[in-house]
Design a protein around this motif. Structure first.
Motif, PDB file in Angstrom:
ATOM      1  N   PRO A 182     -10.212  37.962  -7.479  1.00  0.00           N
ATOM      2  CA  PRO A 182     -11.617  37.599  -7.605  1.00  0.00           C
ATOM      3  C   PRO A 182     -11.871  36.802  -8.884  1.00  0.00           C
ATOM      4  O   PRO A 182     -11.400  37.172  -9.964  1.00  0.00           O
ATOM      5  N   GLY A 183     -12.560  35.682  -8.729  1.00  0.00           N
ATOM      6  CA  GLY A 183     -12.900  34.861  -9.880  1.00  0.00           C
ATOM      7  C   GLY A 183     -11.755  33.976 -10.347  1.00  0.00           C
ATOM      8  O   GLY A 183     -11.892  33.285 -11.345  1.00  0.00           O
ATOM      9  N   ARG A 184     -10.593  33.970  -9.669  1.00  0.00           N
ATOM     10  CA  ARG A 184      -9.442  33.164 -10.070  1.00  0.00           C
ATOM     11  C   ARG A 184      -8.993  32.309  -8.901  1.00  0.00           C
ATOM     12  O   ARG A 184      -8.814  32.799  -7.785  1.00  0.00           O
ATOM     13  N   CYS A 185      -8.771  31.029  -9.159  1.00  0.00           N
ATOM     14  CA  CYS A 185      -8.287  30.126  -8.119  1.00  0.00           C
ATOM     15  C   CYS A 185      -7.161  29.298  -8.727  1.00  0.00           C
ATOM     16  O   CYS A 185      -7.330  28.662  -9.756  1.00  0.00           O
ATOM     17  N   GLY A 186      -5.995  29.282  -8.087  1.00  0.00           N
ATOM     18  CA  GLY A 186      -4.858  28.541  -8.600  1.00  0.00           C
ATOM     19  C   GLY A 186      -4.396  27.516  -7.582  1.00  0.00           C
ATOM     20  O   GLY A 186      -4.654  27.628  -6.400  1.00  0.00           O
ATOM     21  N   ALA A 187      -3.728  26.506  -8.061  1.00  0.00           N
ATOM     22  CA  ALA A 187      -3.211  25.448  -7.159  1.00  0.00           C
ATOM     23  C   ALA A 187      -2.060  26.056  -6.348  1.00  0.00           C
ATOM     24  O   ALA A 187      -1.144  26.668  -6.891  1.00  0.00           O
ATOM     25  N   GLY A 188      -2.112  25.842  -5.049  1.00  0.00           N
ATOM     26  CA  GLY A 188      -1.111  26.436  -4.166  1.00  0.00           C
ATOM     27  C   GLY A 188       0.119  25.584  -3.972  1.00  0.00           C
ATOM     28  O   GLY A 188       1.155  26.061  -3.579  1.00  0.00           O
ATOM     29  N   MET A 189       0.032  24.306  -4.215  1.00  0.00           N
ATOM     30  CA  MET A 189       1.165  23.436  -3.948  1.00  0.00           C
ATOM     31  C   MET A 189       1.808  23.140  -5.230  1.00  0.00           C
ATOM     32  O   MET A 189       2.687  22.944  -5.722  1.00  0.00           O
ATOM     33  N   PRO A 229       0.825  -1.206   0.000  1.00  0.00           N
ATOM     34  CA  PRO A 229       0.000   0.000   0.000  1.00  0.00           C
ATOM     35  C   PRO A 229       0.858   1.254   0.000  1.00  0.00           C
ATOM     36  O   PRO A 229       1.921   1.298   0.612  1.00  0.00           O
ATOM     37  N   ARG A 230       0.387   2.263  -0.693  1.00  0.00           N
ATOM     38  CA  ARG A 230       1.127   3.525  -0.782  1.00  0.00           C
ATOM     39  C   ARG A 230       0.521   4.552   0.151  1.00  0.00           C
ATOM     40  O   ARG A 230      -0.701   4.580   0.338  1.00  0.00           O
ATOM     41  N   ALA A 231       1.370   5.394   0.682  1.00  0.00           N
ATOM     42  CA  ALA A 231       0.881   6.484   1.525  1.00  0.00           C
ATOM     43  C   ALA A 231       0.203   7.517   0.638  1.00  0.00           C
ATOM     44  O   ALA A 231       0.716   7.872  -0.426  1.00  0.00           O
ATOM     45  N   SER A 232      -0.943   7.987   1.062  1.00  0.00           N
ATOM     46  CA  SER A 232      -1.646   8.970   0.249  1.00  0.00           C
ATOM     47  C   SER A 232      -1.014  10.341   0.449  1.00  0.00           C
ATOM     48  O   SER A 232      -0.537  10.669   1.531  1.00  0.00           O
ATOM     49  N   ARG A 233      -1.001  11.122  -0.594  1.00  0.00           N
ATOM     50  CA  ARG A 233      -0.427  12.466  -0.502  1.00  0.00           C
ATOM     51  C   ARG A 233      -1.466  13.425   0.071  1.00  0.00           C
ATOM     52  O   ARG A 233      -2.678  13.167  -0.027  1.00  0.00           O
ATOM     53  N   PRO A 234      -1.021  14.513   0.628  1.00  0.00           N
ATOM     54  CA  PRO A 234      -1.982  15.474   1.171  1.00  0.00           C
ATOM     55  C   PRO A 234      -2.812  16.086   0.042  1.00  0.00           C
ATOM     56  O   PRO A 234      -2.343  16.200  -1.102  1.00  0.00           O
ATOM     57  N   PRO A 235      -4.035  16.483   0.329  1.00  0.00           N
ATOM     58  CA  PRO A 235      -4.880  17.045  -0.725  1.00  0.00           C
ATOM     59  C   PRO A 235      -4.310  18.368  -1.250  1.00  0.00           C
ATOM     60  O   PRO A 235      -3.692  19.133  -0.514  1.00  0.00           O
ATOM     61  N   ALA A 236      -4.507  18.588  -2.536  1.00  0.00           N
ATOM     62  CA  ALA A 236      -4.031  19.826  -3.145  1.00  0.00           C
ATOM     63  C   ALA A 236      -4.827  21.006  -2.585  1.00  0.00           C
ATOM     64  O   ALA A 236      -6.036  20.912  -2.386  1.00  0.00           O
ATOM     65  N   THR A 237      -4.142  22.086  -2.332  1.00  0.00           N
ATOM     66  CA  THR A 237      -4.788  23.286  -1.805  1.00  0.00           C
ATOM     67  C   THR A 237      -4.926  24.310  -2.921  1.00  0.00           C
ATOM     68  O   THR A 237      -4.002  24.524  -3.702  1.00  0.00           O
ATOM     69  N   HIS A 238      -6.055  24.945  -2.983  1.00  0.00           N
ATOM     70  CA  HIS A 238      -6.284  25.979  -3.976  1.00  0.00           C
ATOM     71  C   HIS A 238      -6.336  27.335  -3.277  1.00  0.00           C
ATOM     72  O   HIS A 238      -6.960  27.477  -2.232  1.00  0.00           O
ATOM     73  N   ILE A 239      -5.653  28.288  -3.850  1.00  0.00           N
ATOM     74  CA  ILE A 239      -5.577  29.626  -3.262  1.00  0.00           C
ATOM     75  C   ILE A 239      -6.181  30.623  -4.245  1.00  0.00           C
ATOM     76  O   ILE A 239      -5.844  30.630  -5.434  1.00  0.00           O
ATOM     77  N   ALA A 240      -7.046  31.477  -3.741  1.00  0.00           N
ATOM     78  CA  ALA A 240      -7.633  32.521  -4.588  1.00  0.00           C
ATOM     79  C   ALA A 240      -6.600  33.620  -4.784  1.00  0.00           C
ATOM     80  O   ALA A 240      -6.121  34.223  -3.841  1.00  0.00           O
ATOM     81  N   THR A 241      -6.199  33.837  -6.043  1.00  0.00           N
ATOM     82  CA  THR A 241      -5.198  34.865  -6.343  1.00  0.00           C
ATOM     83  C   THR A 241      -5.842  36.232  -6.572  1.00  0.00           C
ATOM     84  O   THR A 241      -5.229  37.257  -6.305  1.00  0.00           O
TER      85      THR A 241
END
Length: 144
Positions: free
Chosen positions: A137-144, A123-135
């Motif tokens: 208004p109306g835009r959200c980008g991956a933070g990691m 079994p593999r260790a699961s990675r932490p969930p990706a975090t999205h950061i609002a850069t």
């Protein structure tokens, strides 16, 4: 974790303080204990619960001969590529009962014979969930 001897000393000292008129909560607070911990110590007569504590062997435990028989059967050529989930029913069809499936697993694991076979991957260790950061208004980008 508090050793059994230290527990007995603390329980004796708190009992002496109670006999002299102290209440339970202040006496436990002075000793650095929670009153519920003291209550658990008093009701629990099994003593040491640490994983490395010496414990008596159960009267129902498999003997060395029974464990050797499980190893011998599991290492027979006809069961070479067969998991315990198939060994036990096959033996039952022949009218032979040695031990339960879980006992087979436990004994084989203790003797280092429970390995992943074929294409089975560990079994593999699961990675932490990706975090999205609002850069903005109306835009959200991956933070990691």
């Amino acid at each position: 974790m508090t050793r059994l001897g230290d527990r007995q000393i603390l329980m004796r000292d708190i009992a002496q303080a109670r006999a002299k008129g102290s209440r339970l909560a202040p006496a436990c607070a002075l000793a650095g204990l929670d009153p519920h911990t003291l209550q658990c110590w008093k009701t629990g007569d099994d003593g040491d619960r640490r994983p490395d504590a010496d414990r008596p062997v159960s009267s129902r435990a498999l003997s060395e001969a029974e464990q050797a028989q499980i190893i011998a059967v599991a290492n027979e050529p006809r069961f070479a590529e067969t998991p315990p989930a198939q060994i036990v029913p096959a033996l039952a069809d022949e009218g032979v009962y040695i031990a339960s499936e879980s006992s087979f697993h436990r004994v084989l694991r203790a003797h280092g014979q429970m390995n992943r076979r074929g294409r089975a991957q560990p079994p593999r260790a699961s990675r932490p969930p990706a975090t999205h950061i609002a850069t903005r208004p109306g835009r959200c980008g991956a933070g990691m």
